[in-house]
Design an enzyme around this catalytic site. Structure first.
Site, PDB file in Angstrom:
ATOM      1  N   ILE A  14       0.986  -1.229   0.078  1.00 37.37           N
ATOM      2  CA  ILE A  14       0.078  -0.004  -0.069  1.00 37.37           C
ATOM      3  C   ILE A  14       0.752   1.116   0.060  1.00 37.37           C
ATOM      4  O   ILE A  14       0.455   2.227  -0.772  1.00 37.37           O
ATOM      5  CB  ILE A  14      -0.874   0.035   1.210  1.00 37.37           C
ATOM      6  N   ASP A  33      12.118   2.317   5.200  1.00 41.68           N
ATOM      7  CA  ASP A  33      11.696   1.097   5.220  1.00 41.68           C
ATOM      8  C   ASP A  33      12.897   0.253   5.699  1.00 41.68           C
ATOM      9  O   ASP A  33      13.981   0.421   5.361  1.00 41.68           O
ATOM     10  CB  ASP A  33      11.048   0.721   3.714  1.00 41.68           C
ATOM     11  N   ASN A  34      12.555  -0.827   6.385  1.00 46.21           N
ATOM     12  CA  ASN A  34      13.865  -1.545   6.562  1.00 46.21           C
ATOM     13  C   ASN A  34      13.634  -2.928   5.824  1.00 46.21           C
ATOM     14  O   ASN A  34      14.768  -3.684   6.064  1.00 46.21           O
ATOM     15  CB  ASN A  34      13.425  -2.299   8.328  1.00 46.21           C
ATOM     16  N   SER A 127      -7.163  -0.926  10.140  1.00 44.95           N
ATOM     17  CA  SER A 127      -7.864  -1.912   9.678  1.00 44.95           C
ATOM     18  C   SER A 127      -9.320  -2.050  10.138  1.00 44.95           C
ATOM     19  O   SER A 127      -9.642  -1.940  11.308  1.00 44.95           O
ATOM     20  CB  SER A 127      -6.939  -2.945   9.827  1.00 44.95           C
ATOM     21  N   TYR A 152      -1.935  -9.103  16.279  1.00 45.57           N
ATOM     22  CA  TYR A 152      -1.856  -8.034  15.181  1.00 45.57           C
ATOM     23  C   TYR A 152      -3.164  -7.113  15.194  1.00 45.57           C
ATOM     24  O   TYR A 152      -3.019  -5.854  15.292  1.00 45.57           O
ATOM     25  CB  TYR A 152      -2.052  -8.643  13.679  1.00 45.57           C
ATOM     26  N   LYS A 156      -3.426  -2.802  16.163  1.00 42.02           N
ATOM     27  CA  LYS A 156      -4.193  -1.638  15.612  1.00 42.02           C
ATOM     28  C   LYS A 156      -5.024  -0.924  16.432  1.00 42.02           C
ATOM     29  O   LYS A 156      -5.360   0.381  16.531  1.00 42.02           O
ATOM     30  CB  LYS A 156      -5.037  -2.318  14.214  1.00 42.02           C
ATOM     31  N   ASN A 202      -2.995 -13.866   1.777  1.00 40.24           N
ATOM     32  CA  ASN A 202      -4.059 -13.168   1.418  1.00 40.24           C
ATOM     33  C   ASN A 202      -4.762 -14.181   0.212  1.00 40.24           C
ATOM     34  O   ASN A 202      -4.042 -14.563  -0.630  1.00 40.24           O
ATOM     35  CB  ASN A 202      -3.907 -11.693   1.052  1.00 40.24           C
ATOM     36  N   GLY A 300      -9.920 -17.834  13.219  1.00 40.33           N
ATOM     37  CA  GLY A 300     -10.205 -16.445  13.353  1.00 40.33           C
ATOM     38  C   GLY A 300     -10.679 -15.826  12.103  1.00 40.33           C
ATOM     39  O   GLY A 300     -10.506 -14.414  12.460  1.00 40.33           O
TER      40      GLY A 300
HETATM   41  C1  UD1 Z   1      -6.895 -10.301   7.287  1.00 40.82           C
HETATM   42  C2  UD1 Z   1      -7.178  -9.327   8.494  1.00 40.82           C
HETATM   43  C3  UD1 Z   1      -6.986  -8.074   8.422  1.00 40.82           C
HETATM   44  C4  UD1 Z   1      -5.593  -7.593   7.887  1.00 40.82           C
HETATM   45  C5  UD1 Z   1      -5.063  -8.446   6.739  1.00 40.82           C
HETATM   46  C6  UD1 Z   1      -3.825  -8.476   6.309  1.00 40.82           C
HETATM   47  C7  UD1 Z   1      -8.653 -10.418   9.661  1.00 40.82           C
HETATM   48  C8  UD1 Z   1     -10.136 -10.818  10.068  1.00 40.82           C
HETATM   49  N1  UD1 Z   1      -8.590  -9.674   8.760  1.00 40.82           N
HETATM   50  O1  UD1 Z   1      -7.847  -9.642   6.171  1.00 40.82           O
HETATM   51  O2  UD1 Z   1      -7.265  -7.430   9.459  1.00 40.82           O
HETATM   52  O3  UD1 Z   1      -5.444  -6.213   7.747  1.00 40.82           O
HETATM   53  O4  UD1 Z   1      -5.515  -9.978   6.935  1.00 40.82           O
HETATM   54  O5  UD1 Z   1      -3.042  -9.140   5.886  1.00 40.82           O
HETATM   55  O6  UD1 Z   1      -7.930 -11.198  10.482  1.00 40.82           O
HETATM   56  N2  UD1 Z   1      -9.248 -16.850   1.637  1.00 40.82           N
HETATM   57  C9  UD1 Z   1      -9.446 -18.176   1.145  1.00 40.82           C
HETATM   58  N3  UD1 Z   1      -8.257 -18.668   0.655  1.00 40.82           N
HETATM   59  C10 UD1 Z   1      -7.122 -18.057   0.804  1.00 40.82           C
HETATM   60  C11 UD1 Z   1      -6.957 -17.073   1.233  1.00 40.82           C
HETATM   61  C12 UD1 Z   1      -8.135 -16.421   2.029  1.00 40.82           C
HETATM   62  O7  UD1 Z   1     -10.454 -18.619   1.087  1.00 40.82           O
HETATM   63  O8  UD1 Z   1      -5.938 -18.971   0.318  1.00 40.82           O
HETATM   64  C13 UD1 Z   1     -10.267 -16.176   2.451  1.00 40.82           C
HETATM   65  C14 UD1 Z   1     -10.295 -16.028   3.840  1.00 40.82           C
HETATM   66  O9  UD1 Z   1     -10.846 -17.114   4.523  1.00 40.82           O
HETATM   67  C15 UD1 Z   1     -11.268 -14.776   3.819  1.00 40.82           C
HETATM   68  C16 UD1 Z   1     -11.009 -13.842   2.576  1.00 40.82           C
HETATM   69  O10 UD1 Z   1     -10.345 -15.030   1.591  1.00 40.82           O
HETATM   70  O11 UD1 Z   1     -12.534 -14.958   3.921  1.00 40.82           O
HETATM   71  C17 UD1 Z   1      -9.950 -12.762   2.546  1.00 40.82           C
HETATM   72  O12 UD1 Z   1      -8.777 -13.260   3.189  1.00 40.82           O
HETATM   73  P1  UD1 Z   1      -7.369 -12.247   3.409  1.00 40.82           P
HETATM   74  O13 UD1 Z   1      -7.192 -12.002   2.039  1.00 40.82           O
HETATM   75  O14 UD1 Z   1      -6.463 -13.306   3.808  1.00 40.82           O
HETATM   76  O15 UD1 Z   1      -7.804 -11.003   4.088  1.00 40.82           O
HETATM   77  P2  UD1 Z   1      -8.658 -11.015   5.661  1.00 40.82           P
HETATM   78  O16 UD1 Z   1      -8.698 -12.146   6.395  1.00 40.82           O
HETATM   79  O17 UD1 Z   1     -10.083 -10.358   5.378  1.00 40.82           O
END
Ligand code: UD1
Length: 341
Positions: A14, A33-34, A127, A152, A156, A202, A300
């Site tokens: 970002i 930045d490190n 967040s 984490y 925040k 993610n 979680g």
């Molecule tokens: C999470 C954190 C958020 C943080 C962000 C930073 C929580 C609730 N949220 O976002 O605060 O700022 O990470 O990295 O902890 N998913 C799959 N398969 C995958 C990966 C993800 O199904 O391989 C799903 C997850 O279950 C979720 C959605 O995709 O429902 C988004 O996941 P992700 O991109 O990891 O973001 P958050 O969990 O929303």
């Protein structure tokens, strides 16, 4: 003369997109930045887009003396945007003290230095995690803050409290807290984007890496949630839209337009999309078939959350304008560029 803005974590995902928007809006930027989760070569991409290479100080924000030296070197830092933080939810459960140190000591250092050097403004990356599972959707800024579900998330929440306490204690600057929903996508030029180290945690980087053949299969974490298709719902926002909100926040601070010493804004699109919606849209936009399987829930995870961005729309005059199709296409363009390297 251009106003000088410090961007911590400015070579990150970002951060780098925000640096581009700041430069294109006429600011001078110094990045700290490190490089723990990013690469200095990001500057090449920023330079190719903007024609300007921002200064980079390789330094850890938790080191007060090094940070002090940066403020002394540049002298006239008018404001800071503080992105530098650790952000892997699972890792934070394993290494809570590392998360508290990285995310909170760095924040305290920067707030103290902004005061010492009489800077005017501070923008903080928060967040939607602070809302936990909201009772009412879409979630507004006044929704109750829920007990954090990970160290984490707690950094925040505590970070926001530190900023409110410090700013209300009469610091010479005002602060804007930005609560991000789920940033995805990449700059349309594909010169910068997300660079996850190792296996992506993610969703969208995992999707693009699966489509590129780097990962064999994508796991969908749960299809038994209380949502229309059973998968989790999030508010996915184009990282460039998100970056633009930082420039507006910065202008607001430097032009003394804040209505209060600390203002908080949700940065989302206002639309909730499920994991399966994202996969289907990605397949439609790119023509790639995704190999995925439904697996159990991820510990979680929040079932569903999306933003009410009305306050950001009305007060900042900012709105997320990219469609999810454009956003996913940009993520794919970036992945193809990375894969071609
Ligand atoms: C999470 C954190 C958020 C943080 C962000 C930073 C929580 C609730 N949220 O976002 O605060 O700022 O990470 O990295 O902890 N998913 C799959 N398969 C995958 C990966 C993800 O199904 O391989 C799903 C997850 O279950 C979720 C959605 O995709 O429902 C988004 O996941 P992700 O991109 O990891 O973001 P958050 O969990 O929303």
């Amino acid at each position: 003369m251009k106003e000088l803005v410090l961007v911590t974590g400015g070579t990150g995902y970002i951060g780098s997109h925000t640096v581009v928007e700041l430069i294109e809006s006429g600011y001078e930027v110094v990045i700290v930045d490190n490089l723990s989760n990013s690469e200095a070569s990001v500057l090449d991409g920023i330079e190719r887009i903007t024609g300007t290479r921002p200064a980079l100080e390789i330094c850890d924000c938790t080191d007060f003396n090094q940070m002090h030296a940066v403020f002394e070197k540049y002298g006239s830092i008018r404001a800071a945007i503080h992105f530098a933080a650790s952000k892997a939810v699972g890792e934070s459960v394993e290494k809570p003290l590392m998360y508290y140190r990285n995310n909170l000591v760095s924040l305290i250092n920067i707030l103290e230095l902004l005061k010492e050097f009489k800077s005017k403004g501070f923008v903080f990356s928060s967040s939607c995690t602070v809302y936990g599972q909201p009772e009412v959707l879409p979630v507004t800024e006044t929704a109750a803050i829920q007990p954090a579900m990970s160290p984490y998330g707690n950094t925040k929440q505590i970070g926001e409290e530190i900023i409110r306490d410090a700013t209300h204690a009469g610091l010479p600057y005002a602060s804007i807290i930005l609560r991000y929903f789920n940033p995805i996508g990449a700059h349309p030029s594909a010169e910068i984007g997300e660079l996850p180290l190792g296996v992506p945690q993610n969703l969208v980087p995992f999707v693009t890496q699966t489509a590129a053949g780097i990962r064999e299969q994508l796991s969908v974490f749960g299809d038994d949630y209380n949502t229309p298709d059973g998968s989790c719902i999030r508010d996915y926002i184009h990282v460039v839209d998100l970056a633009k909100a930082h420039v507006i926040a910065m202008q607001r601070l430097l032009e003394n337009k804040s209505a209060e010493a600390v203002e908080t804004f949700n940065l989302g699109t206002g639309n909730g999309l499920s994991v399966l919606d994202i996969l289907k849209t990605f397949e439609k936009v790119t023509g790639k078939k995704l190999n995925y399987k439904i697996v159990g829930r991820r510990a979680g995870d929040i079932e569903q959350v999306w933003a009410d961005p009305t306050i950001a729309n009305d007060v900042l005059g900012w709105k997320a304008t990219s469609t999810v199709e454009e956003t996913l296409a940009s993520a794919w363009k970036w992945q193809q560029k990375l894969s071609a390297k």
